[in-house]
Design a protein around this motif. Structure first.
Motif, PDB file in Angstrom:
ATOM      1  N   ILE A   1       0.838  -1.206   0.000  1.00  0.00           N
ATOM      2  CA  ILE A   1       0.000   0.000   0.000  1.00  0.00           C
ATOM      3  C   ILE A   1       0.865   1.246   0.000  1.00  0.00           C
ATOM      4  O   ILE A   1       0.596   2.215  -0.722  1.00  0.00           O
ATOM      5  CB  ILE A   1      -0.942   0.015   1.225  1.00  0.00           C
ATOM      6  CG1 ILE A   1      -1.936  -1.142   1.155  1.00  0.00           C
ATOM      7  CG2 ILE A   1      -1.688   1.348   1.319  1.00  0.00           C
ATOM      8  CD1 ILE A   1      -2.793  -1.282   2.397  1.00  0.00           C
ATOM      9  N   GLY A   2       1.914   1.235   0.804  1.00  0.00           N
ATOM     10  CA  GLY A   2       2.758   2.416   0.951  1.00  0.00           C
ATOM     11  C   GLY A   2       3.375   2.893  -0.341  1.00  0.00           C
ATOM     12  O   GLY A   2       3.473   4.106  -0.595  1.00  0.00           O
ATOM     13  N   ARG A   3       3.809   1.964  -1.203  1.00  0.00           N
ATOM     14  CA  ARG A   3       4.411   2.352  -2.474  1.00  0.00           C
ATOM     15  C   ARG A   3       3.408   3.091  -3.352  1.00  0.00           C
ATOM     16  O   ARG A   3       3.741   4.084  -4.010  1.00  0.00           O
ATOM     17  CB  ARG A   3       4.940   1.121  -3.225  1.00  0.00           C
ATOM     18  CG  ARG A   3       6.103   0.431  -2.549  1.00  0.00           C
ATOM     19  CD  ARG A   3       6.831  -0.491  -3.512  1.00  0.00           C
ATOM     20  NE  ARG A   3       5.952  -1.410  -4.227  1.00  0.00           N
ATOM     21  CZ  ARG A   3       5.607  -2.615  -3.802  1.00  0.00           C
ATOM     22  NH1 ARG A   3       6.031  -3.045  -2.612  1.00  0.00           N
ATOM     23  NH2 ARG A   3       4.819  -3.406  -4.514  1.00  0.00           N
ATOM     24  N   GLN A   4       2.160   2.580  -3.386  1.00  0.00           N
ATOM     25  CA  GLN A   4       1.121   3.226  -4.193  1.00  0.00           C
ATOM     26  C   GLN A   4       0.758   4.595  -3.619  1.00  0.00           C
ATOM     27  O   GLN A   4       0.550   5.564  -4.362  1.00  0.00           O
ATOM     28  CB  GLN A   4      -0.121   2.333  -4.241  1.00  0.00           C
ATOM     29  CG  GLN A   4       0.125   0.939  -4.789  1.00  0.00           C
ATOM     30  CD  GLN A   4       0.560   0.939  -6.238  1.00  0.00           C
ATOM     31  OE1 GLN A   4       0.234   1.868  -6.982  1.00  0.00           O
ATOM     32  NE2 GLN A   4       1.290  -0.075  -6.646  1.00  0.00           N
ATOM     33  N   LEU A   5       0.688   4.664  -2.298  1.00  0.00           N
ATOM     34  CA  LEU A   5       0.344   5.921  -1.641  1.00  0.00           C
ATOM     35  C   LEU A   5       1.408   6.975  -1.900  1.00  0.00           C
ATOM     36  O   LEU A   5       1.089   8.144  -2.165  1.00  0.00           O
ATOM     37  CB  LEU A   5       0.188   5.684  -0.136  1.00  0.00           C
ATOM     38  CG  LEU A   5      -0.080   6.922   0.723  1.00  0.00           C
ATOM     39  CD1 LEU A   5      -1.393   7.588   0.319  1.00  0.00           C
ATOM     40  CD2 LEU A   5      -0.100   6.543   2.199  1.00  0.00           C
ATOM     41  N   LEU A   6       2.668   6.570  -1.840  1.00  0.00           N
ATOM     42  CA  LEU A   6       3.753   7.520  -2.073  1.00  0.00           C
ATOM     43  C   LEU A   6       3.649   8.128  -3.461  1.00  0.00           C
ATOM     44  O   LEU A   6       3.870   9.339  -3.645  1.00  0.00           O
ATOM     45  CB  LEU A   6       5.098   6.824  -1.879  1.00  0.00           C
ATOM     46  CG  LEU A   6       6.347   7.700  -2.056  1.00  0.00           C
ATOM     47  CD1 LEU A   6       6.319   8.879  -1.093  1.00  0.00           C
ATOM     48  CD2 LEU A   6       7.608   6.868  -1.853  1.00  0.00           C
ATOM     49  N   ARG A   7       3.326   7.328  -4.458  1.00  0.00           N
ATOM     50  CA  ARG A   7       3.164   7.846  -5.821  1.00  0.00           C
ATOM     51  C   ARG A   7       2.070   8.918  -5.867  1.00  0.00           C
ATOM     52  O   ARG A   7       2.219   9.949  -6.532  1.00  0.00           O
ATOM     53  CB  ARG A   7       2.816   6.717  -6.787  1.00  0.00           C
ATOM     54  CG  ARG A   7       3.956   5.728  -7.037  1.00  0.00           C
ATOM     55  CD  ARG A   7       3.631   4.800  -8.200  1.00  0.00           C
ATOM     56  NE  ARG A   7       4.641   3.770  -8.358  1.00  0.00           N
ATOM     57  CZ  ARG A   7       4.540   2.539  -7.888  1.00  0.00           C
ATOM     58  NH1 ARG A   7       3.445   2.177  -7.224  1.00  0.00           N
ATOM     59  NH2 ARG A   7       5.505   1.660  -8.070  1.00  0.00           N
ATOM     60  N   GLU A   8       0.950   8.653  -5.191  1.00  0.00           N
ATOM     61  CA  GLU A   8      -0.150   9.619  -5.187  1.00  0.00           C
ATOM     62  C   GLU A   8       0.274  10.928  -4.515  1.00  0.00           C
ATOM     63  O   GLU A   8      -0.024  12.019  -5.003  1.00  0.00           O
ATOM     64  CB  GLU A   8      -1.366   9.027  -4.458  1.00  0.00           C
ATOM     65  CG  GLU A   8      -2.030   7.880  -5.188  1.00  0.00           C
ATOM     66  CD  GLU A   8      -3.533   8.056  -5.304  1.00  0.00           C
ATOM     67  OE1 GLU A   8      -4.026   9.206  -5.213  1.00  0.00           O
ATOM     68  OE2 GLU A   8      -4.220   7.042  -5.466  1.00  0.00           O
TER      69      GLU A   8
END
Length: 220
Positions: A16-23
């Motif tokens: 989840i964290g990787r996707q959130l960081l992109r956002e």
């Protein structure tokens, strides 16, 4: 013009964290994104500030843990952390310490990834930890506390986890059968959870709020 916010992220290397960081890095809402991680992620971005630390060294960077919104996607597995005391430190003590230090520095919102079935009174070790963490985070008394309770997460992981791949295949069959109150147990893409966290952070909703998978899917 509204001033840009700042974000503080724990667990940015996870699914989840990787996707959130992109956002967050792509968002006009945030002028700075601070990531606390155990090792250099090898990512360069004008908004990104990388702080290398863990639970034991978190106090050393306390003065730098300044943000409007705090996103916590921390979590481990029994395979990675077989010792139950260490597991508890990662899943309970670390989020709680992060929340406490950030609030002392003025953070207004805390967004936490928990799990469906989280219950401080559960006989299941994992669900009990998540429930106790939710309970103790509430005691920190954030202006905004948002708790996300996904079921099985789907998406591309850095490491091979064949049991979860098998589960994903099974859930693709079972998901349509989970209706009514059982919808919350459907598997959910990590990208959906991350997007829901980002969108909720932009809402002006005070108090404590809990989101299950079916609700996360409807957050736009």
């Amino acid at each position: 013009m509204t001033a840009q916010k700042s974000a503080l992220v724990f667990g940015a290397t996870g699914l989840i964290g990787r996707q959130l960081l992109r956002e967050l890095l792509g968002s006009p809402e945030y002028g700075q994104v601070i990531v606390v991680t155990r090792r250099d992620m090898g990512i360069k971005h004008p908004k990104l500030m990388l702080l290398v630390a863990d639970l034991q060294s978190l106090n050393n960077i306390k003065e730098q843990l300044v943000a409007t919104d705090v996103f916590c996607c921390l979590g481990t597995t029994r395979k990675k952390t077989p010792n139950l005391q260490d597991y508890y430190r990662v899943d309970h003590d670390y989020p709680l310490r992060a929340a406490t230090l950030a609030k002392e520095n003025g953070a207004k919102g805390f967004l936490f990834v928990s799990a469906v079935g989280a219950n401080a009174g559960s006989s299941n070790f994992y669900l009990r930890i998540k429930g106790e963490t939710e309970r103790d985070l509430a005691a920190v008394r954030y202006k905004k506390l948002h708790i996300f309770r996904p079921s099985l997460l789907t998406g591309r992981r850095n490491e091979a986890r064949w049991v979860e791949r098998l589960s994903e295949g099974l859930f693709s069959i079972v998901n349509p059968l989970l209706v009514g109150g059982w919808k919350r147990y459907r598997s959910i893409p990590a990208t959906t959870v991350a997007h829901a966290m980002y969108r909720v952070a932009q809402q002006d909703r005070n108090g404590t709020h809990i989101y299950y998978g079916n609700e996360m899917r409807n957050i736009t």
